[in-house]
Design a protein around this motif. Structure first.
Motif, mmCIF file in Angstrom:
data_model
loop_
_atom_site.group_PDB
_atom_site.id
_atom_site.type_symbol
_atom_site.label_atom_id
_atom_site.label_comp_id
_atom_site.label_asym_id
_atom_site.label_seq_id
_atom_site.Cartn_x
_atom_site.Cartn_y
_atom_site.Cartn_z
ATOM 1 N N ALA A 110 34.807 78.934 36.760
ATOM 2 C CA ALA A 110 35.915 78.007 36.532
ATOM 3 C C ALA A 110 36.997 78.178 37.584
ATOM 4 O O ALA A 110 36.953 79.087 38.432
ATOM 5 C CB ALA A 110 36.482 78.218 35.131
ATOM 6 N N THR A 111 37.984 77.308 37.520
ATOM 7 C CA THR A 111 39.088 77.331 38.492
ATOM 8 C C THR A 111 39.852 78.646 38.455
ATOM 9 O O THR A 111 40.246 79.181 39.494
ATOM 10 C CB THR A 111 40.050 76.156 38.213
ATOM 11 N N SER A 112 40.030 79.191 37.265
ATOM 12 C CA SER A 112 40.797 80.434 37.123
ATOM 13 C C SER A 112 39.924 81.679 37.237
ATOM 14 O O SER A 112 40.433 82.791 37.120
ATOM 15 C CB SER A 112 41.508 80.453 35.760
ATOM 16 N N GLY A 113 38.627 81.527 37.472
ATOM 17 C CA GLY A 113 37.720 82.667 37.481
ATOM 18 C C GLY A 113 37.505 83.237 38.871
ATOM 19 O O GLY A 113 37.738 82.588 39.892
ATOM 20 N N SER A 114 37.023 84.498 38.894
ATOM 21 C CA SER A 114 36.696 85.156 40.157
ATOM 22 C C SER A 114 35.543 86.124 39.914
ATOM 23 O O SER A 114 35.481 86.781 38.876
ATOM 24 C CB SER A 114 37.905 85.902 40.733
ATOM 25 N N ILE A 115 34.639 86.197 40.875
ATOM 26 C CA ILE A 115 33.478 87.086 40.810
ATOM 27 C C ILE A 115 33.410 87.866 42.105
ATOM 28 O O ILE A 115 33.401 87.281 43.193
ATOM 29 C CB ILE A 115 32.161 86.303 40.586
ATOM 30 N N ASP A 116 33.361 89.176 41.986
ATOM 31 C CA ASP A 116 33.211 90.054 43.140
ATOM 32 C C ASP A 116 31.858 90.744 43.018
ATOM 33 O O ASP A 116 31.732 91.824 42.450
ATOM 34 C CB ASP A 116 34.354 91.075 43.179
ATOM 35 N N GLY A 117 30.821 90.096 43.528
ATOM 36 C CA GLY A 117 29.462 90.628 43.410
ATOM 37 C C GLY A 117 28.448 89.547 43.766
ATOM 38 O O GLY A 117 28.801 88.395 44.051
ATOM 39 N N ASP A 118 27.181 89.923 43.734
ATOM 40 C CA ASP A 118 26.102 88.999 44.081
ATOM 41 C C ASP A 118 25.717 88.150 42.873
ATOM 42 O O ASP A 118 25.778 88.609 41.726
ATOM 43 C CB ASP A 118 24.884 89.766 44.585
ATOM 44 N N LEU A 119 25.265 86.912 43.147
ATOM 45 C CA LEU A 119 24.868 85.974 42.108
ATOM 46 C C LEU A 119 23.387 85.639 42.255
ATOM 47 O O LEU A 119 22.924 85.362 43.367
ATOM 48 C CB LEU A 119 25.695 84.682 42.188
ATOM 49 N N THR A 120 22.665 85.675 41.146
ATOM 50 C CA THR A 120 21.274 85.224 41.099
ATOM 51 C C THR A 120 21.188 84.177 39.997
ATOM 52 O O THR A 120 21.495 84.471 38.838
ATOM 53 C CB THR A 120 20.320 86.391 40.812
ATOM 54 N N HIS A 121 20.754 82.971 40.336
ATOM 55 C CA HIS A 121 20.903 81.857 39.400
ATOM 56 C C HIS A 121 19.854 80.798 39.677
ATOM 57 O O HIS A 121 19.217 80.778 40.742
ATOM 58 C CB HIS A 121 22.296 81.239 39.575
ATOM 59 N N ALA A 122 19.690 79.889 38.687
ATOM 60 C CA ALA A 122 18.920 78.667 38.893
ATOM 61 C C ALA A 122 19.868 77.492 39.120
ATOM 62 O O ALA A 122 19.568 76.577 39.879
ATOM 63 C CB ALA A 122 18.016 78.401 37.690
ATOM 64 N N ILE A 123 21.013 77.523 38.427
ATOM 65 C CA ILE A 123 22.044 76.500 38.589
ATOM 66 C C ILE A 123 23.377 77.210 38.795
ATOM 67 O O ILE A 123 23.727 78.113 38.036
ATOM 68 C CB ILE A 123 22.126 75.577 37.354
#
Length: 207
Positions: A110-123
């Motif tokens: 989301a707009t207010s979110g943050s992720i510091d790390g790798d992402l593995t996803h389908a979508i």
């Protein structure tokens, strides 16, 4: 007077069972299956701090802080929520902060979110203003990777191996203790007297 033998007449009626055909417009029978109740959602309230891994077969809603890995069906990290660890879920909606890798079939930042790390996803859905620092990898089955428990075991083994090697090297490089100095061994030959020396010299001159 005449007596007549009267015999009762028995009447036999043959019956036949006839099965009426089902109406053509009748709908086929449908088995009704009652779905099993979904597990209740796990909520980490604002101000709460959970130290350790969190695993749930249902949904998890985090408004507090979780120091550890999270595994669930659907994860929602609120605006004030924070996860310091890895995440594995079917659907992950991040409105707060995640410091760790995220594996999910669908990740929504989301707009207010943050992720510091790798992402593995389908979508992957990143709204405008969402902050992401790491690598992104698309996978048809992002949940097919190693589990959280296996990852912890491998990391523990990797951290223990250098310590064992350093210990072995320290044992190997130990210098041997110096040998004890041995006292000089006295000669077993008996000392010759001065008289024997003089006689020996006299015999040597006469010879």
């Amino acid at each position: 007077m005449a007596f007549w033998n009267s015999k009762s007449k028995e009447t036999y009626v043959e019956t036949e069972t006839v099965v009426a055909p089902a109406p053509r417009n009748a709908s086929p029978a449908i088995a009704v299956v009652t779905p099993s109740p979904k597990p209740a959602a796990t909520v980490v309230a604002p101000g709460a701090v959970v130290s350790g891994s969190l695993s749930s077969p249902g949904d998890v809603h985090i408004e507090g802080i979780v120091i550890g890995d999270v595994r669930c069906d659907t994860l929602v990290v609120g605006k004030n929520g924070e996860v310091k660890g890895n995440v594995i879920s079917e659907i992950a909606t991040i409105r707060g902060r995640v410091s760790g890798d995220v594996r999910a079939r669908m990740i929504q930042l989301a707009t207010s979110g943050s992720i510091d790390g790798d992402l593995t996803h389908a979508i992957l859905i990143i709204e405008e203003g969402g902050q992401f620092e790491g690598r992104s990898k698309r996978s048809a089955d992002p949940l097919a990777g190693p589990s959280i428990e296996t990852t912890h075991i491998e990391e523990k083994a990797d951290t223990e191996r250098p310590a064992k090697k350093a210990k072995a090297a320290a044992v190997k490089t130990q210098t041997p203790a110096p040998a004890e100095a041995k006292a000089p061994v006295a000669s077993e030959e008996e000392p010759r007297s001065s008289l024997a020396d003089a006689l020996g010299d006299a015999f040597a001159e006469n010879a």
